[in-house]
Design a protein around this motif. Structure first.
Motif, PDB file in Angstrom:
ATOM      1  N   GLU A 123     -20.177 107.036  43.702  1.00  0.00           N
ATOM      2  CA  GLU A 123     -20.196 105.668  44.231  1.00  0.00           C
ATOM      3  C   GLU A 123     -21.615 105.121  44.113  1.00  0.00           C
ATOM      4  N   ASP A 173     -16.861 101.920  45.161  1.00  0.00           N
ATOM      5  CA  ASP A 173     -16.112 102.908  44.407  1.00  0.00           C
ATOM      6  C   ASP A 173     -15.340 102.122  43.341  1.00  0.00           C
ATOM      7  N   LYS A 212     -23.590 109.633  46.040  1.00  0.00           N
ATOM      8  CA  LYS A 212     -23.840 108.228  46.364  1.00  0.00           C
ATOM      9  C   LYS A 212     -25.206 107.849  45.802  1.00  0.00           C
ATOM     10  N   VAL A 245     -24.170 102.555  46.206  1.00  0.00           N
ATOM     11  CA  VAL A 245     -24.420 101.784  47.419  1.00  0.00           C
ATOM     12  C   VAL A 245     -25.515 100.778  47.080  1.00  0.00           C
ATOM     13  N   SER A 261     -20.749  99.560  49.583  1.00  0.00           N
ATOM     14  CA  SER A 261     -20.494 100.814  48.870  1.00  0.00           C
ATOM     15  C   SER A 261     -19.390 100.567  47.846  1.00  0.00           C
TER      16      SER A 261
END
Length: 217
Positions: free
Chosen positions: A92, A107, A75, A94, A105
């Motif tokens: 991902e 994806d 992340k 954030v 977040s």
């Protein structure tokens, strides 16, 4: 891990002399605070990474790719849209949506729902828009709505310029005039491949309580 930009020029300045030109200098308070932030982060046991000549974003991307390839779920916490390019698989991003109290977040699925194209096309989208903060030119007269429509339809700068005859006359003229700036912009936005941070150094350490106490007092 926390990643910071180094002092002095980075590789993008070699590619484009006007990169970040005209940017206002950081407030003096910020310059005073930054070394303290780094010191207190290290005292808290947080791994801090700074490498001469390498922008934090490039360092983050190379490290994220390496970690994902080794089975980590990654992340990246950043407000920088450039980093959306690396979303995919185990990575991902954030991003703060409102101040520092509301985060999103991203994806692949969430990104595509919001933007209408894949993360891999983000550099092309940003190359059309440009970035006034970093003095990246983009294509004059193409805004967010137009850029989104073009990338959704054609996928990339190459796709757009291969289908210029299909694009409305006014927008086509802007794209034709801004072709060189678009490709220069993309060069500045695409991450520069660099040596990743050692993954074994990305683990939190025990805080240095005496140093931390002294700093906080």
């Amino acid at each position: 891990g926390l990643f910071f930009d180094p002092h002095g020029p980075t590789r993008r300045k070699e590619i484009y002399e006007d990169y970040k030109a005209g940017r206002k200098p950081a407030p003096e308070e910020f310059n005073t605070q930054m070394p303290l932030i780094i010191d207190i982060s290290r005292a808290m046991g947080m791994p801090v990474f700074i490498r001469d000549g390498i922008e934090a974003d490039d360092f983050i991307v190379s490290t994220a790719k390496k970690a994902a390839a080794e089975g980590w779920h990654v992340k990246i916490l950043s407000a920088d849209k450039d980093l959306f390019q690396v979303i995919g698989g185990a990575i991902e991003v954030v991003r703060p949506a409102k101040g520092v109290s509301d985060f999103r977040s991203y994806d692949e699925e969430y990104f595509e729902k919001e933007f209408g194209f894949t993360p891999a096309s983000m550099a092309d989208y940003l190359a059309l828009l440009g970035d006034a903060v970093d003095n990246i030119p983009g294509v004059a007269g193409i805004g967010e709505k137009g850029a989104k429509e073009l990338i959704t339809a054609y996928g990339s700068l190459d796709g757009i310029y291969e289908h210029l005859d299909e694009i409305a006359k006014g927008k086509r003229a802007k794209l034709t005039a801004g072709r060189e700036q678009a490709y220069i912009s993309k060069t500045l936005i695409v991450p520069i491949d660099t040596e990743p941070a050692p993954l074994d150094e990305l683990k939190l350490k025990e805080p240095d309580a005496p140093v931390l106490r002294e700093m906080c007092e």
